[in-house]
Design an enzyme around this catalytic site. Structure first.
Site, short mmCIF file in Angstrom:
data_model
loop_
_atom_site.label_atom_id
_atom_site.label_comp_id
_atom_site.label_asym_id
_atom_site.label_seq_id
_atom_site.Cartn_x
_atom_site.Cartn_y
_atom_site.Cartn_z
N GLY A 1 0.94 -1.30 0.19
CA GLY A 1 -0.05 -0.46 -0.05
C GLY A 1 0.72 1.48 -0.59
N ASP B 1 1.51 3.65 5.05
CA ASP B 1 0.52 4.78 3.56
C ASP B 1 -0.97 4.48 4.86
OD1 ASP B 1 -0.25 1.93 4.53
OD2 ASP B 1 -1.48 1.38 2.97
N ASP C 1 -3.82 2.80 11.50
CA ASP C 1 -5.42 3.02 11.99
C ASP C 1 -5.05 1.73 13.27
OD1 ASP C 1 -8.06 1.65 12.07
OD2 ASP C 1 -7.66 0.16 10.92
N LYS D 1 -5.36 7.23 10.91
CA LYS D 1 -6.97 7.82 12.00
C LYS D 1 -6.68 7.64 12.53
CE LYS D 1 -9.19 4.49 8.09
NZ LYS D 1 -10.09 3.09 7.77
N ASP E 1 -6.05 -0.43 -1.01
CA ASP E 1 -7.08 -1.00 -2.00
C ASP E 1 -8.10 -1.68 -1.57
OD1 ASP E 1 -5.64 -2.58 0.35
OD2 ASP E 1 -6.54 -4.59 -1.34
N ARG F 1 -5.22 0.38 -6.11
CA ARG F 1 -4.28 1.08 -5.37
C ARG F 1 -3.59 1.59 -6.53
NH1 ARG F 1 -2.94 -1.91 -1.09
NH2 ARG F 1 -3.07 -4.54 -0.79
#
Ligand code: IMP
Length: 190
Positions: free
Chosen positions: A44, A96, A99, A127, A155, A161
């Protein structure tokens, strides 16, 4: 920015590229005299990493690391290891999106255990509200919400992507059925 009934463009290409340029300037400033080793996380982080390293005006090495994730809880294995030793290097991990922060926590420990002199992280997206562990992110592109994001490396089941901008999926059930999403992003670009 374009809104469809199942997805909306949240970060256009121009905003991505100008923020990446700012991050590159900051890294250039901070790492002068201690050349970095960039570690781009597969798959990613390849678009972000490729754009970011070209905005860093220092002698720098670039390598790649691929992980396997096993279930939740941050258990990871190495699918493709670095070919460069990190001993005594100033490692900058290129991610990328952060989280829960579990992956990044394991990665940073892995680099420290291998004897890196310093470990820093450049993450395009964060995030922050979903974080379950306190982990530093020295270079952050954008803080984002809880939505599932696709494009510019991110993705959906292996696809999208290669989109130039970042889109939020509004309705995952509808999104899963829309084979015309790519065409919609292309027509939005004009
Ligand atoms: P963490 O260990 O929970 O921080 O997971 C980070 C990883 O989850 C990223 O490197 C991505 O592979 C994946 N991920 C998290 N959120 C998204 C998203 O919105 N779109 C695509 N991948 C995501």
């Amino acid at each position: 920015m374009t809104t469809l009934d199942y997805a909306t463009e949240v970060i256009p290409e121009t905003d991505l590229l100008s923020r990446v340029a700012e991050l590159g300037e900051a890294i250039t400033h901070d790492f002068r005299g201690r050349d970095p080793l960039f570690v781009i996380m597969l798959n990613g982080s390849v678009p972000f990493g490729a754009d970011l390293v070209r905005r860093v005006d220092l002698p720098a090495e670039v390598d790649f690391l691929g992980l396997n994730r096993f279930g939740g809880g941050g258990r990871i294995g190495i699918a493709m290891d670095l070919s460069t030793p990190v001993l005594d290097r100033n490692v900058i991990l290129i991610e990328d999106i952060i989280d829960t922060g579990l992956t990044l926590t394991v990665l940073r420990r892995m680099m420290t255990d291998r004897g890196a002199a310093t470990v820093s992280t450049a993450a395009l997206l964060d995030k922050t509200r979903r974080r379950v562990t306190d982990v530093p992110v020295e270079y952050r592109g954008f803080e984002v919400g809880d939505e599932y994001l696709v494009g510019y490396g991110l993705d959906w089941r292996g696809l999208y992507r290669n989109l130039r901008s970042v889109w939020a999926v509004l309705d995952q059930d509808v999104f899963a059925t829309r084979t015309d999403f790519l065409a919609a992003t292309l027509s939005a670009r004009g």
